[in-house]
Design an enzyme around this catalytic site. Structure first.
Site, mmCIF file in Angstrom:
data_model
loop_
_atom_site.group_PDB
_atom_site.id
_atom_site.type_symbol
_atom_site.label_atom_id
_atom_site.label_comp_id
_atom_site.label_asym_id
_atom_site.label_seq_id
_atom_site.Cartn_x
_atom_site.Cartn_y
_atom_site.Cartn_z
ATOM 1 N N GLY A 11 0.790 -1.217 0.000
ATOM 2 C CA GLY A 11 0.000 0.000 0.000
ATOM 3 C C GLY A 11 0.823 1.268 0.000
ATOM 4 O O GLY A 11 0.288 2.347 -0.245
ATOM 5 N N CYS A 12 2.123 1.173 0.247
ATOM 6 C CA CYS A 12 2.995 2.351 0.240
ATOM 7 C C CYS A 12 3.107 2.864 -1.195
ATOM 8 O O CYS A 12 3.513 2.126 -2.095
ATOM 9 C CB CYS A 12 4.376 1.987 0.783
ATOM 10 S SG CYS A 12 5.610 3.293 0.587
ATOM 11 N N SER A 13 2.735 4.117 -1.418
ATOM 12 C CA SER A 13 2.735 4.662 -2.779
ATOM 13 C C SER A 13 4.133 4.717 -3.380
ATOM 14 O O SER A 13 4.299 4.482 -4.581
ATOM 15 C CB SER A 13 2.074 6.041 -2.798
ATOM 16 O OG SER A 13 2.779 6.954 -1.984
ATOM 17 N N THR A 16 5.066 1.266 -4.495
ATOM 18 C CA THR A 16 4.322 0.927 -5.710
ATOM 19 C C THR A 16 5.012 1.511 -6.933
ATOM 20 O O THR A 16 5.212 0.820 -7.937
ATOM 21 C CB THR A 16 2.868 1.427 -5.606
ATOM 22 O OG1 THR A 16 2.238 0.748 -4.520
ATOM 23 C CG2 THR A 16 2.101 1.172 -6.890
#
Length: 139
Positions: A11-13, A16
């Site tokens: 979930g860490c942008s 990603t």
């Protein structure tokens, strides 16, 4: 190209975008949750080769931001022990490929190691949110 084992916080942008850059560069990425690995000091230490202890830490980790953990005051053994207990303290991502390991995503270092396609914009290594909280609900 390379097979890259990529330890992230799902979930860490930033993680990603980093995985997308690796994939666009032709690499196969196996993403694993850094929090679910059951780290030991012996398994974790090789990712930090050549880095001072203070650079092993995720500066956006709640315990670092609150001052409960002060990376500059930690020795190697204590740092590894704390990170094994609280993987959010670990600088992300951790990556391994071809027998080499790395902490953090320094684009120039990754490009020299396994090769990278040019990024459209630099990918920050730290959380863009000032509170360090993931923007994905439930994470």
């Amino acid at each position: 190209m390379a097979l890259v084992v990529f330890y992230e916080k799902p979930g860490c942008s930033n993680n990603t975008r980093q995985k997308q850059l690796l994939s666009r560069s032709g690499h196969d990425v196996v993403a694993l949750d850094i929090r679910a690995q059951g780290w030991t000091p012996q398994a974790l230490r090789p990712f930090f080769a050549g880095l001072p202890v203070a650079q092993w830490f995720n500066r956006a980790a709640p315990r670092v931001k609150s001052g409960a953990v002060v990376p500059e005051a930690m020795g190697e053994e204590d740092a590894l022990a704390e990170m094994c207990l609280d993987p959010l303290l670990i600088r992300r991502p951790l990556m391994e490929s071809g027998g080499r390991r790395m902490a953090g995503f320094d684009e120039a270092a990754v490009a020299g190691w396994i090769g990278l396609a040019p990024a459209f914009e630099p990918i920050p290594e730290t959380c863009p949110r000032s509170d360090g909280v993931c923007s994905v609900p439930g994470r």
